[in-house]
Design a protein around this motif. Sequence first.
Motif, PDB file in Angstrom:
ATOM      1  N   LEU A 118      -2.651 -11.858   9.257  1.00 25.92           N
ATOM      2  CA  LEU A 118      -3.142 -10.494   9.501  1.00 25.92           C
ATOM      3  C   LEU A 118      -2.133  -9.457   9.027  1.00 25.92           C
ATOM      4  O   LEU A 118      -2.494  -8.466   8.395  1.00 25.92           O
ATOM      5  N   GLU A 119      -0.857  -9.727   9.340  1.00 25.31           N
ATOM      6  CA  GLU A 119       0.195  -8.796   8.905  1.00 25.31           C
ATOM      7  C   GLU A 119       0.265  -8.730   7.379  1.00 25.31           C
ATOM      8  O   GLU A 119       0.403  -7.641   6.798  1.00 25.31           O
ATOM      9  N   ALA A 120       0.172  -9.880   6.729  1.00 26.92           N
ATOM     10  CA  ALA A 120       0.217  -9.919   5.264  1.00 26.92           C
ATOM     11  C   ALA A 120      -0.986  -9.196   4.658  1.00 26.92           C
ATOM     12  O   ALA A 120      -0.868  -8.499   3.641  1.00 26.92           O
ATOM     13  N   MET A 121      -2.144  -9.357   5.274  1.00 29.98           N
ATOM     14  CA  MET A 121      -3.347  -8.678   4.776  1.00 29.98           C
ATOM     15  C   MET A 121      -3.216  -7.164   4.920  1.00 29.98           C
ATOM     16  O   MET A 121      -3.667  -6.404   4.058  1.00 29.98           O
ATOM     17  N   GLU A 122      -2.594  -6.726   6.021  1.00 27.51           N
ATOM     18  CA  GLU A 122      -2.387  -5.289   6.199  1.00 27.51           C
ATOM     19  C   GLU A 122      -1.431  -4.753   5.134  1.00 27.51           C
ATOM     20  O   GLU A 122      -1.633  -3.665   4.586  1.00 27.51           O
ATOM     21  N   ARG A 123      -0.372  -5.524   4.874  1.00 28.21           N
ATOM     22  CA  ARG A 123       0.561  -5.106   3.817  1.00 28.21           C
ATOM     23  C   ARG A 123      -0.130  -5.102   2.456  1.00 28.21           C
ATOM     24  O   ARG A 123       0.128  -4.221   1.626  1.00 28.21           O
ATOM     25  N   LEU A 124      -1.007  -6.082   2.245  1.00 30.05           N
ATOM     26  CA  LEU A 124      -1.741  -6.139   0.978  1.00 30.05           C
ATOM     27  C   LEU A 124      -2.659  -4.933   0.829  1.00 30.05           C
ATOM     28  O   LEU A 124      -2.737  -4.326  -0.243  1.00 30.05           O
ATOM     29  N   ASP A 125      -3.346  -4.565   1.920  1.00 28.62           N
ATOM     30  CA  ASP A 125      -4.213  -3.381   1.876  1.00 28.62           C
ATOM     31  C   ASP A 125      -3.399  -2.128   1.532  1.00 28.62           C
ATOM     32  O   ASP A 125      -3.822  -1.292   0.723  1.00 28.62           O
ATOM     33  N   ALA A 126      -2.213  -2.007   2.164  1.00 33.15           N
ATOM     34  CA  ALA A 126      -1.359  -0.849   1.879  1.00 33.15           C
ATOM     35  C   ALA A 126      -0.876  -0.859   0.439  1.00 33.15           C
ATOM     36  O   ALA A 126      -0.827   0.183  -0.231  1.00 33.15           O
ATOM     37  N   ALA A 127      -0.535  -2.053  -0.059  1.00 33.48           N
ATOM     38  CA  ALA A 127      -0.070  -2.171  -1.444  1.00 33.48           C
ATOM     39  C   ALA A 127      -1.182  -1.835  -2.427  1.00 33.48           C
ATOM     40  O   ALA A 127      -0.947  -1.210  -3.467  1.00 33.48           O
ATOM     41  N   GLU A 128      -2.412  -2.246  -2.115  1.00 27.50           N
ATOM     42  CA  GLU A 128      -3.553  -1.926  -2.994  1.00 27.50           C
ATOM     43  C   GLU A 128      -3.835  -0.434  -2.996  1.00 27.50           C
ATOM     44  O   GLU A 128      -4.177   0.148  -4.042  1.00 27.50           O
ATOM     45  N   THR A 129      -3.656   0.194  -1.821  1.00 30.42           N
ATOM     46  CA  THR A 129      -3.815   1.655  -1.756  1.00 30.42           C
ATOM     47  C   THR A 129      -2.738   2.343  -2.590  1.00 30.42           C
ATOM     48  O   THR A 129      -3.017   3.303  -3.327  1.00 30.42           O
ATOM     49  N   ASP A 130      -1.526   1.836  -2.486  1.00 33.21           N
ATOM     50  CA  ASP A 130      -0.418   2.391  -3.274  1.00 33.21           C
ATOM     51  C   ASP A 130      -0.668   2.201  -4.766  1.00 33.21           C
ATOM     52  O   ASP A 130      -0.417   3.101  -5.573  1.00 33.21           O
TER      53      ASP A 130
END
Length: 246
Positions: A118-130
């Motif tokens: 879940l934490e990795a997916m949240e970081r991935l979502d943030a990275a995709e937004t970036d």
Amino acid sequence: MKADPTVQRKLLDLAALDAELARAEHRRRTLPEQTAVEEAETVLRARRDAVVRARTSVSDLGRDVAKLEQEVAQVSAREQRDRGLMDSGSVSAKQMTDLSHELDTLARRRGVLEDSQLEAMERLDAAETDLAHEQAALEEAETVLADAVERRDGVLGDIEVIETRRGAERTELAASLPEDLLALYDQQRARSGTGAGELIGARCGACRLEMDRSELRDIAAAAPDDVVRCEQCGAIVVRTSKAGNA
């Protein structure tokens, strides 16, 4: 050196053409539009680097998420297998106890993995937004550069038109002048930037300095077809009705 006064006055036209060509060349070298292009190129390079970094981050996090998904799936499969064995009734009491302990361990392991996933997916979502933000910034930088290049090329086109037209006029005018007079003019222009200037009052039109009375008397005493030069800058002094008297 001698030259017909009418021919000497052509030097003023030649000097005017040379001055315009020099201004065009100076403008070409110091275009603010070129500076804008260079600044836009610098920004664009930075934006491209940022996009590369953002894509790398998305890729790395994507692999982390995929790896965790695989590990969760492996633990879940192990849990299903153990439950299947317990439900089958084909194992001993000791095996049942061992399977129960293993299921507890697997459940805790799956919980840790799911939290990490879940934490990795949240970081991935943030990275995709970036990445989306950096991509938009890159596209904007590309537009800014394209606009800057268009403006610069438009100005350069105008300069080229001036250089072509005035260059052709200069070639034609220079061809009509005596070779020795033209050579003297070009030599002086190469030395100081101005080959000839009109005598206006007591002022040399080439260096813009006032001549003293002695020099003005010498010029006034010279024959109309004498080629006279400014004692201060060396330019050919072209005498017209604007010349002063000593």
